[in-house]
Design an enzyme around this catalytic site. Sequence first.
Site, PDB file in Angstrom:
ATOM      1  N   ASP A 157     -61.543 -67.514 -24.015  1.00 11.31           N
ATOM      2  CA  ASP A 157     -62.140 -66.524 -23.662  1.00 11.31           C
ATOM      3  C   ASP A 157     -62.779 -65.327 -24.608  1.00 11.31           C
ATOM      4  OD1 ASP A 157     -59.557 -65.758 -23.980  1.00 11.31           O
ATOM      5  OD2 ASP A 157     -59.907 -63.834 -23.050  1.00 11.31           O
TER       6      ASP A 157
ATOM      7  N   GLU B  36     -57.107 -64.712 -21.990  1.00 12.02           N
ATOM      8  CA  GLU B  36     -56.225 -63.958 -22.861  1.00 12.02           C
ATOM      9  C   GLU B  36     -56.466 -62.479 -23.276  1.00 12.02           C
ATOM     10  OE1 GLU B  36     -53.892 -62.432 -26.381  1.00 12.02           O
ATOM     11  OE2 GLU B  36     -56.082 -62.887 -26.371  1.00 12.02           O
ATOM     12  N   GLU B  37     -57.586 -62.138 -23.379  1.00 17.37           N
ATOM     13  CA  GLU B  37     -57.976 -61.046 -23.898  1.00 17.37           C
ATOM     14  C   GLU B  37     -57.744 -59.665 -22.884  1.00 17.37           C
ATOM     15  OE1 GLU B  37     -58.433 -60.077 -26.800  1.00 17.37           O
ATOM     16  OE2 GLU B  37     -59.254 -61.743 -27.855  1.00 17.37           O
TER      17      GLU B  37
ATOM     18  N   HIS C 296     -61.773 -58.400 -33.406  1.00 15.46           N
ATOM     19  CA  HIS C 296     -62.531 -57.301 -32.599  1.00 15.46           C
ATOM     20  C   HIS C 296     -63.619 -56.630 -33.080  1.00 15.46           C
ATOM     21  CE1 HIS C 296     -59.064 -57.652 -29.240  1.00 15.46           C
ATOM     22  NE2 HIS C 296     -59.331 -58.931 -30.066  1.00 15.46           N
TER      23      HIS C 296
END
Length: 396
Positions: free
Chosen positions: A82, A140-141, A365
């Site tokens: 993702d 996962e995020e 990020h």
Amino acid sequence: MHKNKEIEHALQHLYPDMVRWRRHLHQFPELSFHERATSQWIAARLAEMGCVVRSGVGGHGLVVTIKGDKPGPVVALRADIDALPIQDEKQCPYASKVPNVMHACGHDGHTAALLAVAAYYSANRERIAGERRLLFQPAEEQTPGGAKPMIEDGVLEGVDVIYGVHLWSPLPFGLISSKPGPFMAAADEFVIDITGRGGHGGLPHQAVDAIVIGSAIVQAAQTIVSRSVNPLHPAVVSIGSFQAGTTNNVVAEKCRLKGTVRTFDETTRKRIHERLESLIKHTCEMHGAKYDYQMRIGYPPVVNDDKEAKRFFEVGASLFGDEAVQRSEPLTVAEDFSYYLNEVPGCFMFVGAGNEECGATYSHHHPKFDIDERAMPNSAALLIGMAEDYAEEFAS
């Protein structure tokens, strides 16, 4: 040819494919729980390799089972697929084409590396002892994450050990790192809504100021770690958002605080949750305000198995040399790989992907995040190396 050299040679042959796969994924990212097209694309690549794919696992997850010609263990290898809700600010041919969505954490590289692992094992089934189970995990995020639903769908049934890698831009290309025991933190998030009584800024005695109460909570929360937690147990309590008020001459009636708690063991985690709620309750009561407190429990800490962490150092040195293998400090970032490690032994590992020469200097990020793509073969080699070393030990 030496086994490690054979693996290295095979993965270098696959490197152009890895780059092509990774750059496609980078241009067409999808957010957590919405990875439908990503999953279909991965499944198509796996089918081209002759892999049998189980789709729709734990959402948009995929599982590939590659069985060898010899008996042996079931080794699971995992990649996440993702992306993040971030606008890609890189100026490069493979920048994201999806507004406000990008692979800003390296999951595209993780996926490309695991596809290379699938290609390697598909071409070398006769050498496999046991089974290699490849997990392409969604979400996962974003909590509650994709690992738990995949486990609930049976991906760990019969699994003896599991390994995962994370391309890590703070670590220079060519290096790898991990550690035994607690490696990455549990991450919980909280929201505090305070309701006082609004009023005129010139008549504060007739109001209950939510900003003052919120400020008191912010200050007091900083004492939880310093005065209520064992100083030998790392922990973080951070308030990241303070929202209140509308103008300069009105006492705010409402205030909202948002924050996070990071811990490495369940005792400390529980202690901080209890102390934070008690602090909020008594501060609001003291000032005559009401409150609503919500704690969202996130991923548990990533705790590597001691024996498998020892294997990482040995295998890493045999693949890349002693000087390339580092023992990591504990990190207060979170990963839902922790759920797998709560079920079976395993090890989560970092592969250096930072390189100033190719612009891979931004943190995860960040809108300009990128990786040194040469780290992808290193990731694949480490996963294969760990799996095969375990299988050899299992056989003996």
